[in-house]
Motif scaffolding. Structure first.
Motif, mmCIF file in Angstrom:
data_model
loop_
_atom_site.group_PDB
_atom_site.id
_atom_site.type_symbol
_atom_site.label_atom_id
_atom_site.label_comp_id
_atom_site.label_asym_id
_atom_site.label_seq_id
_atom_site.Cartn_x
_atom_site.Cartn_y
_atom_site.Cartn_z
ATOM 1 N N GLY A 422 0.808 -1.214 0.000
ATOM 2 C CA GLY A 422 0.000 0.000 0.000
ATOM 3 C C GLY A 422 0.838 1.259 0.000
ATOM 4 N N THR A 423 1.909 1.268 0.796
ATOM 5 C CA THR A 423 2.787 2.441 0.843
ATOM 6 C C THR A 423 3.492 2.649 -0.488
ATOM 7 O OG1 THR A 423 3.160 1.979 3.207
ATOM 8 C CG2 THR A 423 4.647 3.547 2.140
ATOM 9 N N ILE A 424 3.986 1.556 -1.073
ATOM 10 C CA ILE A 424 4.639 1.656 -2.381
ATOM 11 C C ILE A 424 3.660 2.173 -3.435
ATOM 12 C CG2 ILE A 424 5.662 0.316 -4.260
ATOM 13 C CD1 ILE A 424 6.938 -1.485 -2.161
ATOM 14 N N ALA A 425 2.426 1.676 -3.391
ATOM 15 C CA ALA A 425 1.419 2.102 -4.379
ATOM 16 C C ALA A 425 1.143 3.594 -4.284
ATOM 17 C CB ALA A 425 0.136 1.312 -4.176
ATOM 18 N N ILE A 426 1.090 4.123 -3.047
ATOM 19 C CA ILE A 426 0.823 5.553 -2.864
ATOM 20 C C ILE A 426 1.983 6.390 -3.392
ATOM 21 C CG2 ILE A 426 0.508 7.371 -1.138
ATOM 22 C CD1 ILE A 426 -1.001 5.276 0.557
ATOM 23 N N VAL A 427 3.214 6.019 -3.014
ATOM 24 C CA VAL A 427 4.383 6.820 -3.398
ATOM 25 C C VAL A 427 4.662 6.702 -4.899
ATOM 26 C CG1 VAL A 427 6.864 7.145 -3.032
ATOM 27 C CG2 VAL A 427 5.371 6.616 -1.088
ATOM 28 N N TRP A 428 4.516 5.523 -5.443
ATOM 29 C CA TRP A 428 4.874 5.271 -6.842
ATOM 30 C C TRP A 428 3.670 5.387 -7.793
ATOM 31 C CZ3 TRP A 428 9.672 3.154 -8.861
ATOM 32 C CH2 TRP A 428 10.694 3.093 -7.908
ATOM 33 N N TRP A 429 2.529 5.877 -7.332
ATOM 34 C CA TRP A 429 1.312 5.870 -8.123
ATOM 35 C C TRP A 429 1.480 6.462 -9.531
ATOM 36 C CZ3 TRP A 429 -2.871 3.270 -8.416
ATOM 37 C CH2 TRP A 429 -3.967 3.752 -9.152
ATOM 38 N N PRO A 430 2.166 7.609 -9.692
ATOM 39 C CA PRO A 430 2.277 8.162 -11.055
ATOM 40 C C PRO A 430 3.031 7.261 -12.030
ATOM 41 C CG PRO A 430 2.828 9.812 -9.407
ATOM 42 C CD PRO A 430 2.775 8.504 -8.704
ATOM 43 N N TYR A 431 3.812 6.299 -11.492
ATOM 44 C CA TYR A 431 4.679 5.499 -12.363
ATOM 45 C C TYR A 431 4.232 4.046 -12.502
ATOM 46 C CZ TYR A 431 7.501 9.603 -11.547
ATOM 47 O OH TYR A 431 7.924 10.908 -11.456
ATOM 48 N N ILE A 432 3.389 3.557 -11.599
ATOM 49 C CA ILE A 432 2.945 2.166 -11.716
ATOM 50 C C ILE A 432 1.768 2.030 -12.673
ATOM 51 C CG2 ILE A 432 3.770 1.544 -9.421
ATOM 52 C CD1 ILE A 432 0.940 1.795 -8.391
ATOM 53 N N GLN A 433 1.255 3.142 -13.150
ATOM 54 C CA GLN A 433 0.151 3.081 -14.107
ATOM 55 C C GLN A 433 0.636 2.734 -15.516
ATOM 56 O OE1 GLN A 433 -2.756 6.377 -13.652
ATOM 57 N NE2 GLN A 433 -1.433 7.079 -11.996
ATOM 58 N N SER A 434 1.948 2.892 -15.726
ATOM 59 C CA SER A 434 2.519 2.583 -17.031
ATOM 60 C C SER A 434 3.754 1.712 -16.843
ATOM 61 C CB SER A 434 2.882 3.876 -17.773
ATOM 62 O OG SER A 434 3.693 3.611 -18.885
ATOM 63 N N LYS A 435 3.801 0.603 -17.553
ATOM 64 C CA LYS A 435 4.959 -0.289 -17.468
ATOM 65 C C LYS A 435 6.217 0.409 -17.943
ATOM 66 C CE LYS A 435 6.594 -4.811 -19.055
ATOM 67 N NZ LYS A 435 6.278 -6.007 -19.883
ATOM 68 N N GLU A 436 6.101 1.192 -18.996
ATOM 69 C CA GLU A 436 7.259 1.910 -19.538
ATOM 70 C C GLU A 436 7.793 2.921 -18.532
ATOM 71 O OE1 GLU A 436 8.383 4.869 -23.288
ATOM 72 O OE2 GLU A 436 6.340 4.117 -23.017
ATOM 73 N N ALA A 437 6.894 3.693 -17.908
ATOM 74 C CA ALA A 437 7.319 4.692 -16.924
ATOM 75 C C ALA A 437 7.962 4.027 -15.713
ATOM 76 C CB ALA A 437 6.132 5.540 -16.500
ATOM 77 N N PHE A 438 7.406 2.890 -15.271
ATOM 78 C CA PHE A 438 7.934 2.187 -14.103
ATOM 79 C C PHE A 438 9.370 1.719 -14.348
ATOM 80 C CE2 PHE A 438 8.447 -1.795 -11.648
ATOM 81 C CZ PHE A 438 8.324 -1.266 -10.373
ATOM 82 N N PHE A 439 9.615 1.139 -15.517
ATOM 83 C CA PHE A 439 10.964 0.642 -15.803
ATOM 84 C C PHE A 439 11.939 1.785 -16.105
ATOM 85 C CE2 PHE A 439 8.718 -3.402 -16.457
ATOM 86 C CZ PHE A 439 9.562 -4.247 -15.753
ATOM 87 N N GLU A 440 11.451 2.929 -16.539
ATOM 88 C CA GLU A 440 12.315 4.094 -16.701
ATOM 89 C C GLU A 440 12.864 4.546 -15.350
ATOM 90 O OE1 GLU A 440 10.437 6.315 -20.677
ATOM 91 O OE2 GLU A 440 9.892 6.969 -18.640
ATOM 92 N N VAL A 441 12.010 4.523 -14.342
ATOM 93 C CA VAL A 441 12.459 4.896 -12.995
ATOM 94 C C VAL A 441 13.452 3.864 -12.467
ATOM 95 C CG1 VAL A 441 11.748 5.369 -10.631
ATOM 96 C CG2 VAL A 441 10.298 6.094 -12.530
ATOM 97 N N LEU A 442 13.130 2.581 -12.611
ATOM 98 C CA LEU A 442 14.026 1.530 -12.117
ATOM 99 C C LEU A 442 15.399 1.610 -12.776
ATOM 100 C CD1 LEU A 442 11.793 -1.667 -11.813
ATOM 101 C CD2 LEU A 442 12.498 -0.073 -10.023
ATOM 102 N N ALA A 443 15.431 1.931 -14.049
ATOM 103 C CA ALA A 443 16.705 2.034 -14.766
ATOM 104 C C ALA A 443 17.569 3.147 -14.186
ATOM 105 C CB ALA A 443 16.455 2.267 -16.252
ATOM 106 N N ARG A 444 16.926 4.235 -13.738
ATOM 107 C CA ARG A 444 17.676 5.346 -13.153
ATOM 108 C C ARG A 444 18.185 5.010 -11.749
ATOM 109 N NH1 ARG A 444 20.234 8.410 -15.771
ATOM 110 N NH2 ARG A 444 20.199 9.914 -14.059
ATOM 111 N N LEU A 445 17.512 4.083 -11.070
ATOM 112 C CA LEU A 445 17.897 3.743 -9.693
ATOM 113 C C LEU A 445 19.048 2.748 -9.638
ATOM 114 C CD1 LEU A 445 14.404 3.346 -7.979
ATOM 115 C CD2 LEU A 445 15.748 5.402 -8.358
ATOM 116 N N ALA A 446 19.364 2.102 -10.728
ATOM 117 C CA ALA A 446 20.426 1.092 -10.747
ATOM 118 C C ALA A 446 21.446 1.444 -11.820
ATOM 119 C CB ALA A 446 19.834 -0.289 -10.996
ATOM 120 N N PRO A 447 22.330 2.404 -11.547
ATOM 121 C CA PRO A 447 23.316 2.841 -12.553
ATOM 122 C C PRO A 447 24.517 1.910 -12.626
ATOM 123 C CG PRO A 447 23.561 4.137 -10.556
ATOM 124 C CD PRO A 447 22.427 3.187 -10.299
ATOM 125 N N PHE A 448 24.313 0.709 -13.171
ATOM 126 C CA PHE A 448 25.389 -0.280 -13.216
ATOM 127 C C PHE A 448 26.552 0.169 -14.110
ATOM 128 C CE2 PHE A 448 21.669 -3.089 -12.273
ATOM 129 C CZ PHE A 448 22.086 -3.466 -11.009
#
Length: 672
Positions: A422-448
């Motif tokens: 529930g907490t993740i859904a509230i904080v990440w709401w603008p980005y979990i509505q789109s698969k593309e947007a969600f993975f764009e954020v994840l890509a920025r969080l893991a700068p391998f």
């Protein structure tokens, strides 16, 4: 109180009786001590005499007392009623009730509180009698008469219930808590104000990338994020475009950091709009702009980190009621002074205080047995900075261990999982509505692509790279798997211990060991990550003062090259000296057993500190050989890494030593 026992007409007559013809104020007098002042020792013996020692025969007295004690030990914890009453009764029957002499050591004046404590003990006497009255119905071998056995008596004396709730209405039962919590709170507030002024002083120094175009430093990164979040829609914050060039300080933290940047950006836009204009504000370094930026960090400390520390202190105080008042104030000062955090947040310029503050709040909730609140707060910390994952194994293993010991483990785990989701859904709401947007954020969080470590960090990969060229020998994918395996292996012993034997003290050790494992072996670590192991070490400063002191010093040493680049050397040495002065205040700590070390160990510690001092002087005054331009950094990292490894081994062993104690307690409960 008179009106609770007498009719209205009788009350008026009683109140009309003059109490004294003298001009002196009335005082409460306790009839069971020679001086008339109440002591817990006398109250304890009064309870023993009135409840357990009614038999005329000494042999019968011993038998009855033993039977009652054994029965209450077996059934006390399942009796209905507030937990605070249960704990007090347990202390009475196990001879662990704090006595007056112990209260005098911590400066509690009983004369002022004698009437309230008198009523408290009187009410406990009733509660004990009632408990034994109900037990007599279940076990006929225990037979005893007492004037307070009638349940109706307790119903008629609601005034006593109000008194006892005022005295021990805190999450755990301990009479001294309520008596001097106000004094500790005032002292902690004074300490907090002092350390706020020191943060303010450090913020007057230079910051990361000051006057160094084209990309400047972390100061410009934070300002640019405010610029992006204020001027662009939410869906474009993490997306590379013509208006958001991710190669120029693109957002690389979770959404809660973006929301924080948006709020701070609104403040800057109100006072200085040109400081966050899209495109034209890059590298903005006006005096007012810098002042506003500094105050965003200071306000974050005041609004998040400081309240979280005070919440932890309250939870810690209740969980460890025998700690001296000055110890609690000293502990709050040690958490707030954290020289490494002050240098990074208020000198270098970052907002670690927010994610660390949320983590402290989650830890306080764990100690207070508010697991759902802890899950929500820690999820928020993860949603602010992904580095909070350093603590995730400790939270997971401890909460899982707790759930497995409850009546319905699956239900307990499900409730925790629902809070997290529930907490993740509230904080990440603008980005979990789109698969593309969600993975764009994840890509920025893991700068391998940045590599297995960044700059000069005192962890395994950077230190051993002098001999083993990891980046040349292994591909990025292989290094990710190797570092993952190493990190899990280092975390596993601590996690197993908490799953098998979950306890608050073990949880704090688990936080320290888990964060050490990530710092030493995980992928893409930089020097500022040492703030994460330092947090639980500061929370355990009373339990492991020398570990805390040693880790604080070497965490600061490990960041010395960064400090020199940011021109924060003066602030660095000032905080180092202030920390040592605060650590040994008051002077009695020097004689404390936990603060003493053997002569041999003291000699080795002094020798190592002298080597570090010489290395500082060499680093500031000499140039390294051209063939080895990073020689001084390599030596400094090697020394710091060796100390971190030793501390990690020690704290892991200390955590597992708790298992024996916990197992012994479990066996005692089974016997009872």
């Amino acid at each position: 109180m008179i009106s609770a026992f007498f009719g209205r007409s009788s009350v008026n007559k009683i109140l009309a009786i003059p109490l004294s013809r003298s001009n002196y104020a009335d005082v409460a007098y306790w009839n069971f001590t020679s001086h008339g002042d109440y002591t817990v020792r006398s109250g304890y013996f009064k309870i023993m005499d009135s409840v357990w020692n009614k038999s005329s025969s000494p042999k019968d007295k011993s038998r009855i007392s033993k039977d009652i004690r054994l029965f209450i030990k077996r059934h006390l914890w399942i009796l209905p009623g507030p937990k605070s009453w249960t704990i007090m009764i347990w202390r009475i029957i196990t001879n662990t009730l704090v006595v007056g002499s112990e209260f005098e050591k911590i400066g509690v004046d009983f004369h002022r509180n004698s009437l309230g404590l008198d009523n408290a003990i009187f009410y406990y006497e009733n509660l004990l009698a009632t408990a034994m009255g109900s037990s007599a119905q279940k076990k006929t071998s225990i037979s005893m008469e007492h004037p307070y056995l009638q349940n109706s008596y307790l119903e008629e004396t609601k005034i006593k219930s109000e008194i006892i709730n005022n005295l021990i209405g805190m999450p755990s039962a301990c009479l001294p808590d309520r008596l001097f919590v106000d004094a500790a709170w005032n002292s902690s507030l004074s300490s907090a104000f002092g350390w706020f002024l020191k943060r303010l002083a450090v913020s007057l120094h230079p910051y990361s990338g000051a006057g160094k175009p084209p990309k400047f430093g972390d100061f410009e990164a934070q300002r640019h994020w405010m610029e992006i979040t204020v001027n662009l829609p939410v869906k474009d914050w993490y997306r590379n475009s013509t208006v958001n060039d991710l190669s120029y300080w693109g957002l690389d933290y979770p959404p809660l950091t973006a929301y924080q940047s948006y709020v701070h950006g609104i403040i800057l836009k109100f006072f200085l709009p040109e400081s966050i204009n899209l495109f034209t504000s890059r590298g903005h370094e006006s005096y007012l702009g810098k002042l506003l930026m500094r105050w965003t960090v200071l306000s974050s400390d005041i609004l998040v980190f400081f309240p979280a520390v005070f919440c932890f202190m309250l939870a810690y105080r209740v969980a460890r009621p025998r700690k001296h008042q000055s110890d609690i104030v000293w502990l709050s000062a040690m958490i707030l002074i954290n020289p490494s955090l002050i240098v990074i947040d208020h000198g270098h310029f970052q907002f670690n205080c927010i994610s660390l503050g949320l983590t402290i709040g989650a830890i306080a909730a764990i100690i207070s047995s508010r697991d759902l609140v802890a899950c929500a707060l820690f999820t928020l910390a993860l949603s602010h900075k992904q580095m909070s994952a350093y603590f995730a194994p400790a939270f997971f293993s401890h909460l899982l261990g707790r759930c497995l010991r409850r009546h319905n483990p699956f239900l307990e785990v499900s409730k925790l999982g629902c809070v997290v989701i529930g907490t993740i859904a509230i904080v990440w709401w603008p980005y979990i509505q789109s698969k593309e947007a969600f993975f764009e954020v994840l890509a920025r969080l893991a700068p391998f692509e940045r590599g297995i470590y960044e700059d000069y960090v005192a962890n395994f990969w950077c230190t051993t790279s002098v001999l083993i060229k990891w980046k040349k020998l292994f591909a990025t994918q292989s290094l990710k798997l190797i570092s993952l395996a190493a990190t899990i292996s280092a975390c596993l012993p601590s996690m197993i211990q908490q799953i098998k034997y979950p306890c608050n003290k073990g949880f704090l050790y688990g936080l320290l060991n888990s964060s050490f494992a990530f710092y030493l072996f995980s992928y893409q670590v930089h020097e500022k990550s040492i703030l994460l192991p330092l947090l639980p070490a500061s929370l355990m400063a009373l339990e492991e003062p020398l570990v805390f002191r040693w880790l604080t010093k070497f965490s600061l040493f490990s960041m010395f090259p960064l400090v020199c680049r940011d021109q924060l050397v003066l602030a660095y040495f000032s905080l180092f000296i202030l920390f040592d002065l605060a650590f040994y205040a008051p002077p009695r700590r020097r004689s404390s057993k936990k603060f003493r070390t053997s002569p041999r160990r003291t000699f080795l510690m002094i020798l190592l500190l002298l080597c570090i001092l010489v290395l500082h002087i060499v680093y500031l005054t000499l140039r390294p050989p051209e063939r080895y331009p990073f020689l001084f950094e390599a030596i400094l990292m090697l020394i710091c890494f060796s100390q971190f490894v030793l501390l990690a081994l020690y704290t892991n062993s200390r955590q597992w030593m708790l298992s024996k104690r916990y197992a012994s307690m479990e066996n005692d409960k089974k016997v009872l």
